[in-house]
Design an enzyme around this catalytic site. Structure first.
Site, short mmCIF file in Angstrom:
data_model
loop_
_atom_site.label_atom_id
_atom_site.label_comp_id
_atom_site.label_asym_id
_atom_site.label_seq_id
_atom_site.Cartn_x
_atom_site.Cartn_y
_atom_site.Cartn_z
N HIS A 194 12.83 -2.19 -0.82
CA HIS A 194 12.04 -1.65 -1.93
C HIS A 194 12.84 -0.53 -2.60
O HIS A 194 13.52 0.24 -1.92
CB HIS A 194 10.69 -1.13 -1.44
CG HIS A 194 9.76 -0.81 -2.57
ND1 HIS A 194 9.86 0.35 -3.29
CD2 HIS A 194 8.74 -1.52 -3.13
CE1 HIS A 194 8.95 0.34 -4.25
NE2 HIS A 194 8.25 -0.77 -4.17
N GLY B 47 1.56 -2.79 -6.23
CA GLY B 47 1.42 -1.50 -5.57
C GLY B 47 0.03 -0.93 -5.80
O GLY B 47 -0.93 -1.28 -5.13
N GLY B 48 -0.08 -0.04 -6.79
CA GLY B 48 -1.32 0.71 -7.03
C GLY B 48 -2.56 -0.17 -7.10
O GLY B 48 -3.62 0.18 -6.56
N TRP C 140 0.81 -1.22 0.00
CA TRP C 140 0.00 0.00 0.00
C TRP C 140 0.85 1.27 0.00
O TRP C 140 0.32 2.37 -0.16
CB TRP C 140 -0.94 0.00 1.21
CG TRP C 140 -2.13 -0.88 1.05
CD1 TRP C 140 -2.38 -1.77 0.03
CD2 TRP C 140 -3.27 -0.95 1.92
NE1 TRP C 140 -3.59 -2.39 0.23
CE2 TRP C 140 -4.15 -1.90 1.37
CE3 TRP C 140 -3.62 -0.31 3.12
CZ2 TRP C 140 -5.38 -2.22 1.98
CZ3 TRP C 140 -4.83 -0.64 3.72
CH2 TRP C 140 -5.70 -1.58 3.15
N GLU D 218 12.05 2.25 -3.67
CA GLU D 218 11.77 3.61 -3.17
C GLU D 218 12.57 3.89 -1.91
O GLU D 218 12.97 5.03 -1.66
CB GLU D 218 10.25 3.76 -2.93
CG GLU D 218 9.51 3.88 -4.26
CD GLU D 218 8.06 3.42 -4.24
OE1 GLU D 218 7.49 3.25 -3.14
OE2 GLU D 218 7.50 3.23 -5.33
P1 PGA Z 1 3.06 -0.70 -8.79
O1 PGA Z 1 4.10 -0.82 -7.57
O2 PGA Z 1 2.29 -2.01 -8.83
O3 PGA Z 1 2.18 0.45 -8.44
O4 PGA Z 1 3.85 -0.49 -10.02
C1 PGA Z 1 4.77 -2.02 -7.30
C2 PGA Z 1 5.69 -1.85 -6.12
O5 PGA Z 1 6.30 -0.78 -5.97
O6 PGA Z 1 5.83 -2.76 -5.29
#
Ligand code: PGA
Length: 248
Positions: free
Chosen positions: A93, A229-230, A10, A95
Site C-alpha cells: 500500500h 478505504g474510508g 480499514w 502508505e
Molecule cells: P480511500 O482509500 O478509499 O479512503 O481513498 C483507498 C486505499 O487507500 O486503499
C-alpha cells in the site's frame, strides 16, 4: 470470467464493536456473486475471521513480513495471518511504501511469503501526482507491477490494486478514461508475463471510491472491483458499493 471483488481497507481504524459490520454485510450480500473482503487492523483479524465464518465475507490483513518468523518487533508474518483464518493480505500500500520506504522488491518478497502460505496478496501500485503530471504515470505503474508481483502468480494467487496516490483519501479520482488506460496496460502486461493466467488476475481500482462514483468506476474496462478505504468503514457506505459491483 473474473470474479469481482470489493475489498475494504480499514487502515488504523475499527474496533471489536465495529465487527458487527461483517454480519450486516453477510446478510445483505449473501448472494452477491462477488468476493467481499474486510481488512481490519491486525488485532481484529482472528475475531473478524470467526465472525465471518464460512459466509460471503472474507478477511484480509493490511501488511505482512517477508520472513516466516524472527526478531522483527511489531511485525506480523504471513503464516501468523493465515492462522487467524484470514485469506488475503494487502501488500505494498502506498502508505507503507511512503512511511516505511517499502521498495518494489520488498513488496514482491512479502507477496511471495503470503502466497507461500496460501494467502492471496492484494498488491498495490500507483503513481504520485508529480509522476502523473510529468506524464510518467504509465511507465511508473508498469515498473511497479513488474517488480512487485512474484513470479508464478496466477488468477487464484494474486490480486492487483491500482491506486493513484493522489486519489487516496482526497475525494479526487482519475477520469474514467485514465482508469481504463491504466487497467488496459496492466492487463496487457499481466498477459504478456503470465500468459492465460494473466487474464484471470483481478485488477481493482482504489482511491476515493464512494457510493456515488462506484457504478461509473465498475463500468470501466478491465476494472474487476475496488479497494476501498474510508467508505469501507461503515455498512451504510460499503454496502451500496458492493451493490453497484454486483449490478455491474
Ligand atoms: P480511500 O482509500 O478509499 O479512503 O481513498 C483507498 C486505499 O487507500 O486503499
Amino acid at each position: 470470467m473474473r470474479r469481482k471483488m470489493a475489498a475494504g481497507n480499514w487502515k488504523m481504524n475499527g474496533s471489536v464493536a465495529g465487527l458487527d459490520m461483517i454480519s450486516a454485510l453477510a446478510s445483505a450480500h449473501s448472494d452477491s456473486g462477488c468476493d467481499i473482503v474486510i481488512c481490519p487492523p491486525a488485532h481484529l483479524l482472528m475475531s473478524a475471521a470467526k465472525r465471518a465464518g464460512t459466509g460471503p465475507v472474507a478477511v484480509g490483513a493490511q501488511d505482512c513480513h517477508a520472513s516466516d518468523k524472527g526478531a522483527h518487533t511489531g511485525d506480523i508474518a504471513a503464516p501468523m495471518i493465515a492462522e487467524t483464518g484470514a485469506a488475503y493480505v494487502i501488500t505494498g500500500h502506498s502508505e507503507r511504501r511512503e512511511t516505511y520506504g517499502e521498495t518494489d522488491a520488498a513488496v514482491r518478497d512479502k507477496s511471495a511469503a503470503a502466497q507461500g502460505c496460501g494467502l492471496v496478496p492484494i498488491v498495490c501500485i500507483g503513481e504520485s501526482l508529480e509522476q502523473r503530471e510529468a506524464g510518467e504515470a504509465l511507465p511508473v505503474i508498469r515498473a511497479q507491477l513488474e517488480n512487485s508481483v512474484p513470479e508464478g502468480s496466477t488468477g487464484a494467487t494474486l490480486v492487483v490494486a491500482y491506486e493513484p496516490i493522489w486519489a487516496i483519501g482526497t475525494g479526487k479520482i482519475p477520469t474514467l478514461d485514465q482508469i481504463a488506460e491504466v487497467h488496459t496496460a496492466l492487463r496487457a502486461d499481466l498477459v504478456a508475463r503470465f500468459g492465460p493466467e494473466g487474464d484471470k488476475i483481478r485488477l481493482l481500482y482504489g482511491g476515493s471510491v464512494k457510493p456515488g462514483n462506484a457504478a461509473d468506476i465498475f463500468g470501466t474496462k478491465d476494472v474487476d472491483g475496488a479497494l476501498v478505504g474510508g467508505a469501507s468503514l461503515t455498512a451504510d457506505d460499503f454496502s451500496p458499493i458492493i451493490a453497484a459491483l454486483t449490478a455491474s
